[in-house]
Design a protein around this motif. Structure first.
Motif, PDB file in Angstrom:
ATOM      1  N   TYR A  94     -24.453 -10.988  52.144  1.00  0.00           N
ATOM      2  CA  TYR A  94     -24.830  -9.965  51.321  1.00  0.00           C
ATOM      3  C   TYR A  94     -23.933  -9.337  50.166  1.00  0.00           C
ATOM      4  CZ  TYR A  94     -26.240  -5.073  51.428  1.00  0.00           C
ATOM      5  OH  TYR A  94     -25.599  -3.457  51.001  1.00  0.00           O
ATOM      6  N   VAL A  95     -22.594  -8.974  51.011  1.00  0.00           N
ATOM      7  CA  VAL A  95     -21.323  -8.579  49.640  1.00  0.00           C
ATOM      8  C   VAL A  95     -21.378  -9.407  48.794  1.00  0.00           C
ATOM      9  CG1 VAL A  95     -19.325  -7.781  49.955  1.00  0.00           C
ATOM     10  CG2 VAL A  95     -20.609  -7.249  51.780  1.00  0.00           C
ATOM     11  N   TYR A  96     -21.152 -10.642  49.168  1.00  0.00           N
ATOM     12  CA  TYR A  96     -20.982 -11.265  48.095  1.00  0.00           C
ATOM     13  C   TYR A  96     -22.430 -10.763  46.782  1.00  0.00           C
ATOM     14  CZ  TYR A  96     -21.033 -15.579  44.898  1.00  0.00           C
ATOM     15  OH  TYR A  96     -20.971 -17.283  43.792  1.00  0.00           O
ATOM     16  N   LEU A  97     -23.534 -11.166  47.245  1.00  0.00           N
ATOM     17  CA  LEU A  97     -24.373 -11.009  46.362  1.00  0.00           C
ATOM     18  C   LEU A  97     -24.586  -9.676  45.235  1.00  0.00           C
ATOM     19  CD1 LEU A  97     -27.182 -13.176  48.333  1.00  0.00           C
ATOM     20  CD2 LEU A  97     -26.302 -14.102  46.313  1.00  0.00           C
ATOM     21  N   LYS A  98     -24.486  -8.477  46.553  1.00  0.00           N
ATOM     22  CA  LYS A  98     -24.453  -7.871  46.005  1.00  0.00           C
ATOM     23  C   LYS A  98     -23.212  -7.263  44.861  1.00  0.00           C
ATOM     24  CE  LYS A  98     -24.450  -2.272  47.803  1.00  0.00           C
ATOM     25  NZ  LYS A  98     -25.047  -1.589  48.211  1.00  0.00           N
ATOM     26  N   SER A  99     -22.567  -7.753  45.000  1.00  0.00           N
ATOM     27  CA  SER A  99     -21.206  -7.616  43.689  1.00  0.00           C
ATOM     28  C   SER A  99     -21.344  -8.051  42.853  1.00  0.00           C
ATOM     29  CB  SER A  99     -19.675  -7.926  44.288  1.00  0.00           C
ATOM     30  OG  SER A  99     -19.688  -9.657  44.735  1.00  0.00           O
ATOM     31  N   PHE A 100     -22.162  -9.518  43.449  1.00  0.00           N
ATOM     32  CA  PHE A 100     -22.291  -9.960  41.667  1.00  0.00           C
ATOM     33  C   PHE A 100     -23.714 -10.123  41.135  1.00  0.00           C
ATOM     34  CE2 PHE A 100     -25.454 -13.300  40.067  1.00  0.00           C
ATOM     35  CZ  PHE A 100     -24.642 -14.283  38.697  1.00  0.00           C
ATOM     36  N   LEU A 101     -24.160  -8.987  41.993  1.00  0.00           N
ATOM     37  CA  LEU A 101     -25.760  -8.259  41.377  1.00  0.00           C
ATOM     38  C   LEU A 101     -24.799  -6.919  40.607  1.00  0.00           C
ATOM     39  CD1 LEU A 101     -28.571  -9.138  43.908  1.00  0.00           C
ATOM     40  CD2 LEU A 101     -28.260 -10.113  41.796  1.00  0.00           C
ATOM     41  N   ASN A 102     -23.954  -6.887  40.726  1.00  0.00           N
ATOM     42  CA  ASN A 102     -23.754  -5.225  40.614  1.00  0.00           C
ATOM     43  C   ASN A 102     -22.962  -6.124  39.179  1.00  0.00           C
ATOM     44  OD1 ASN A 102     -24.391  -3.386  41.524  1.00  0.00           O
ATOM     45  ND2 ASN A 102     -22.674  -3.306  42.989  1.00  0.00           N
ATOM     46  N   ILE A 103     -22.040  -6.606  39.149  1.00  0.00           N
ATOM     47  CA  ILE A 103     -21.311  -7.334  37.390  1.00  0.00           C
ATOM     48  C   ILE A 103     -22.448  -7.878  36.838  1.00  0.00           C
ATOM     49  CG2 ILE A 103     -20.191  -8.957  37.110  1.00  0.00           C
ATOM     50  CD1 ILE A 103     -18.459  -9.103  39.306  1.00  0.00           C
ATOM     51  N   ALA A 104     -23.646  -7.969  36.738  1.00  0.00           N
ATOM     52  CA  ALA A 104     -24.666  -8.365  36.013  1.00  0.00           C
ATOM     53  C   ALA A 104     -24.960  -7.555  36.259  1.00  0.00           C
ATOM     54  CB  ALA A 104     -25.771  -9.478  36.915  1.00  0.00           C
ATOM     55  N   GLY A 105     -24.726  -6.524  36.573  1.00  0.00           N
ATOM     56  CA  GLY A 105     -25.386  -4.523  35.588  1.00  0.00           C
ATOM     57  C   GLY A 105     -27.168  -4.783  36.437  1.00  0.00           C
ATOM     58  N   VAL A 106     -27.431  -5.317  37.676  1.00  0.00           N
ATOM     59  CA  VAL A 106     -28.878  -4.898  38.032  1.00  0.00           C
ATOM     60  C   VAL A 106     -27.975  -3.983  39.084  1.00  0.00           C
ATOM     61  CG1 VAL A 106     -30.576  -5.903  40.156  1.00  0.00           C
ATOM     62  CG2 VAL A 106     -29.069  -7.445  38.490  1.00  0.00           C
TER      63      VAL A 106
END
Length: 64
Positions: free
Chosen positions: A42-54
């Protein structure tokens, strides 16, 4: 030609949704080891999506 970045982001959003559903089930079942492992993802995906601007404000059910 499809936008590869958009497809990657879409896949991550789908995975994020699934992980949250599994986390809620694990929490309900008091499965702390499973919950902890899912939280890592969850933390990994959340950080990825934040970086992607979601914007996860409405999508994040866990809010951790």
């Amino acid at each position: 030609m499809p936008n590869t970045n958009l497809e990657i982001t879409q896949k991550a959003m789908e995975d994020f949704k699934k992980i949250q559903e599994y986390m809620l089930l694990a929490k309900e079942e008091n499965s702390t080891k499973t919950y902890a492992k899912l939280k890592d993802e969850y933390v990994y995906l959340k950080s990825f999506l934040n970086i992607a601007g979601v914007n996860l404000t409405e999508l994040d059910k866990i809010k951790e």
